[in-house]
Design a protein around this motif. Structure first.
Motif, PDB file in Angstrom:
ATOM      1  N   PHE A  34       0.860  -1.171   0.000  1.00 48.80           N
ATOM      2  CA  PHE A  34       0.000   0.000   0.000  1.00 48.80           C
ATOM      3  C   PHE A  34       0.906   1.234   0.000  1.00 48.80           C
ATOM      4  O   PHE A  34       1.230   1.781   1.073  1.00 48.80           O
ATOM      5  CB  PHE A  34      -0.916  -0.009   1.220  1.00 48.80           C
ATOM      6  CG  PHE A  34      -1.886  -1.163   1.261  1.00 48.80           C
ATOM      7  CD1 PHE A  34      -3.237  -0.967   1.024  1.00 48.80           C
ATOM      8  CD2 PHE A  34      -1.457  -2.452   1.542  1.00 48.80           C
ATOM      9  CE1 PHE A  34      -4.139  -2.023   1.060  1.00 48.80           C
ATOM     10  CE2 PHE A  34      -2.339  -3.520   1.580  1.00 48.80           C
ATOM     11  CZ  PHE A  34      -3.693  -3.303   1.326  1.00 48.80           C
ATOM     12  N   PRO A  35       1.349   1.685  -1.161  1.00 50.68           N
ATOM     13  CA  PRO A  35       2.398   2.707  -1.227  1.00 50.68           C
ATOM     14  C   PRO A  35       1.985   4.082  -0.738  1.00 50.68           C
ATOM     15  O   PRO A  35       2.839   4.924  -0.478  1.00 50.68           O
ATOM     16  CB  PRO A  35       2.752   2.739  -2.713  1.00 50.68           C
ATOM     17  CG  PRO A  35       1.539   2.238  -3.413  1.00 50.68           C
ATOM     18  CD  PRO A  35       0.942   1.218  -2.496  1.00 50.68           C
ATOM     19  N   THR A  36       0.678   4.337  -0.613  1.00 50.10           N
ATOM     20  CA  THR A  36       0.222   5.641  -0.112  1.00 50.10           C
ATOM     21  C   THR A  36      -0.189   5.565   1.349  1.00 50.10           C
ATOM     22  O   THR A  36      -0.876   6.460   1.850  1.00 50.10           O
ATOM     23  CB  THR A  36      -0.960   6.153  -0.950  1.00 50.10           C
ATOM     24  OG1 THR A  36      -2.039   5.196  -0.875  1.00 50.10           O
ATOM     25  CG2 THR A  36      -0.560   6.348  -2.400  1.00 50.10           C
ATOM     26  N   CYS A  37       0.246   4.494   2.026  1.00 54.49           N
ATOM     27  CA  CYS A  37      -0.183   4.261   3.406  1.00 54.49           C
ATOM     28  C   CYS A  37       1.036   4.061   4.304  1.00 54.49           C
ATOM     29  O   CYS A  37       1.397   2.933   4.646  1.00 54.49           O
ATOM     30  CB  CYS A  37      -1.097   3.044   3.455  1.00 54.49           C
ATOM     31  SG  CYS A  37      -1.877   2.771   5.055  1.00 54.49           S
ATOM     32  N   PRO A  38       1.715   5.137   4.720  1.00 56.72           N
ATOM     33  CA  PRO A  38       2.833   4.992   5.656  1.00 56.72           C
ATOM     34  C   PRO A  38       2.333   4.477   6.997  1.00 56.72           C
ATOM     35  O   PRO A  38       1.226   4.814   7.438  1.00 56.72           O
ATOM     36  CB  PRO A  38       3.390   6.405   5.769  1.00 56.72           C
ATOM     37  CG  PRO A  38       2.258   7.295   5.405  1.00 56.72           C
ATOM     38  CD  PRO A  38       1.458   6.548   4.385  1.00 56.72           C
ATOM     39  N   THR A  39       3.135   3.654   7.664  1.00 56.18           N
ATOM     40  CA  THR A  39       2.694   3.078   8.928  1.00 56.18           C
ATOM     41  C   THR A  39       3.887   2.711   9.792  1.00 56.18           C
ATOM     42  O   THR A  39       4.974   2.417   9.282  1.00 56.18           O
ATOM     43  CB  THR A  39       1.815   1.840   8.682  1.00 56.18           C
ATOM     44  OG1 THR A  39       1.259   1.395   9.932  1.00 56.18           O
ATOM     45  CG2 THR A  39       2.613   0.695   8.079  1.00 56.18           C
ATOM     46  N   VAL A  40       3.675   2.719  11.087  1.00 56.79           N
ATOM     47  CA  VAL A  40       4.653   2.195  12.032  1.00 56.79           C
ATOM     48  C   VAL A  40       4.072   1.013  12.795  1.00 56.79           C
ATOM     49  O   VAL A  40       4.806   0.243  13.405  1.00 56.79           O
ATOM     50  CB  VAL A  40       5.139   3.272  13.014  1.00 56.79           C
ATOM     51  CG1 VAL A  40       5.904   4.357  12.291  1.00 56.79           C
ATOM     52  CG2 VAL A  40       3.980   3.876  13.811  1.00 56.79           C
ATOM     53  N   THR A  41       2.750   0.867  12.763  1.00 57.33           N
ATOM     54  CA  THR A  41       2.105  -0.265  13.404  1.00 57.33           C
ATOM     55  C   THR A  41       0.835  -0.613  12.637  1.00 57.33           C
ATOM     56  O   THR A  41       0.259   0.254  11.959  1.00 57.33           O
ATOM     57  CB  THR A  41       1.773   0.030  14.875  1.00 57.33           C
ATOM     58  OG1 THR A  41       1.289  -1.161  15.514  1.00 57.33           O
ATOM     59  CG2 THR A  41       0.715   1.100  14.996  1.00 57.33           C
ATOM     60  N   SER A  42       0.403  -1.867  12.725  1.00 53.64           N
ATOM     61  CA  SER A  42      -0.789  -2.294  11.982  1.00 53.64           C
ATOM     62  C   SER A  42      -1.398  -3.520  12.645  1.00 53.64           C
ATOM     63  O   SER A  42      -0.736  -4.251  13.382  1.00 53.64           O
ATOM     64  CB  SER A  42      -0.445  -2.596  10.520  1.00 53.64           C
ATOM     65  OG  SER A  42       0.504  -3.642  10.443  1.00 53.64           O
TER      66      SER A  42
END
Length: 461
Positions: free
Chosen positions: A28-36
């Motif tokens: 998901f290249p438009t979805c930066p995340t550090v946790t999920s």
């Protein structure tokens, strides 16, 4: 002609095997995340919560195709765990207001995401004076600051949320003065009535604070809570009847069971294994012995029965992180768990998914899979015999979701290693202590949401 026929047969067989077993690594290249957090819904669809610390969102994706839809959560809302019952998402987390947190429960209909808009129903906890507690400490309040883990069970027409939560014991006149920080448990349900939409039952606020509760699971007839005790870092657990208001035991709690064979590193996780059986997994850390422990228990009636116990040694100097999720797959009778740990075969630290065949739990060697340069945060069962896990690409930091079906073809996206393990036969002990409960005060509301399209592409299959 004979060779040509063999080639055709080979192609047909290859196609059949590729259909039987599949691996997908979605990005998901438009979805930066550090946790999920990822949870299966139905028919190959899953929901994933992601947060980069600024934007929190929930995304609905069909594993068979590329379109996805997302909804942004209010900026103050953070989710620690969510589960799905039928078409409804139930979530636990907190509202982050400046430097303070307030515990949160919420729910919404997944079909609203498909339609394009809907409503989040939510409830927060408010300060509750301990003068109404059965332990009666009039000068203090309890505030539930963060719901950590949840498990769901049916109670007639209602779906009840059994939850673990952080709570602070604060000064009655000045809530900013925190005297004690604890982890407790209770249950709630969204009942949908316009006047009182949420029903909130008794909460054990854990006055003594010996147990740090880490996970909760609902079986056919029981609720099992696992913990690490703060004095010795041993594995503790308790078993309750699966019923509304399950925390309402006074003045003594149900027996507290504990094992002394290992020192727990971080958290103990538990999975419902059908009937009233549960599997417990945790990392253990001792000066000359570090690894993973697996315990299989029957908690159906009377005292729990230890059915099997397994240790997976990882080496005396192995670095261990967090045991994140544990899941049992009934169709294959397999236990799978996601943990951060050093791998003794590859000499690599990483996020590994282990598989244990419960019909041959003492096989002596066990599969672990991982993807280089990928972090795994969360694990769930998927379809009949697969897994789905969420994480991120390193060092890019955007959301990844990985799926694998164990039914046939080999996994082409992951690296696979076989790790040795040994059986063990520890005995548990038991004790009890007094039990402090309170019915917390609450505030409920709702908020409207709209969905939007989310970019998603296949990185590996």
């Amino acid at each position: 002609m004979k060779n040509k026929s063999l080639i055709i047969v080979f192609i047909m067989l290859a196609g059949a095997f590729s259909a039987i077993g599949q691996s997908h690594l979605w990005e998901f290249p438009t979805c930066p995340t550090v946790t999920s957090i990822v949870r299966e819904w139905k028919n190959g669809k899953y929901l994933v919560y992601s947060s980069d610390g600024i934007t929190q969102k929930v995304t609905l994706h069909d594993n068979a195709s590329s379109p996805a839809v997302s909804v942004n959560l209010p900026s103050l809302v953070y989710i620690n765990d969510f589960r799905i019952a039928n078409d409804t998402v139930f979530a636990g987390g907190y509202l982050n207001n400046a430097s303070s947190r307030v515990g949160l429960l919420a729910c919404f209909d997944i079909n609203d995401m498909i339609i394009g808009s809907g409503t989040f129903q939510w409830m927060t906890f408010t300060n509750t004076n301990l003068s109404i507690s059965n332990c009666e400490i009039a000068d203090y309040d309890v505030l539930i600051t963060e719901v950590n883990r949840i498990s769901l069970f049916k109670d007639g027409p209602l779906t009840r949320i059994a939850f673990l939560a952080n709570n602070n014991i604060v000064d009655h006149g000045n809530p900013s003065i925190v005297y004690l920080q604890r982890v407790g448990y209770g249950d709630a349900a969204f009942i949908g009535a316009p006047v009182t939409p949420w029903e909130l039952n008794q909460y054990h606020y854990n006055k003594d604070g010996v147990e740090e509760y880490t996970d909760i699971a609902c079986t056919e007839n029981r609720i099992v809570i696992t913990a690490k005790d703060k004095d010795y870092n041993w594995f503790h657990f308790m078993v309750f009847n699966r019923t509304a208001n399950f925390a309402n035991y006074s003045p003594l709690s149900p027996p507290i069971y504990y094992f002394t064979d290992h020192t727990v590193a971080e958290q103990v996780m538990v999975a419902d294994c059908g009937g009233d059986k549960v599997a417990v997994t945790y990392n253990f850390s001792e000066p000359a012995n570090r690894g993973i422990a697996v315990k299989y228990l029957n908690v159906g009636s009377g005292a729990p029965v230890l059915l099997n116990s397994l240790d997976i040694p990882l080496g005396s100097s192995a670095y261990l992180g967090t045991m994140r999720d544990t899941r049992y797959c009934q169709s294959s009778n397999c236990l799978r768990f996601l943990t951060d740990a050093y791998n003794p075969i590859t000499s690599v630290w990483g996020h590994h998914i282990y598989t244990i065949d419960m019909s041959n739990i003492y096989a002596g060697i066990y599969e672990a899979i991982f993807i280089i340069d990928k972090e795994f945060h969360s694990l769930d069962n998927f379809l009949s015999n697969g897994i789905v896990t969420s994480g991120l690409a390193v060092p890019y930091g955007y959301l990844n979701v990985y799926y694998h079906d164990y039914s046939g073809a080999p996994d082409v996206c992951c690296k696979t290693v076989m790790v040795p393990g040994i059986s063990s036969s520890p005995a548990y002990r038991t004790f009890g202590r007094h039990h402090c409960i309170i019915e917390p005060d609450k505030f409920s509301n709702s908020i409207f949401f709209n969905t939007y399209g989310e970019d998603v592409g296949i990185e590996c299959e």
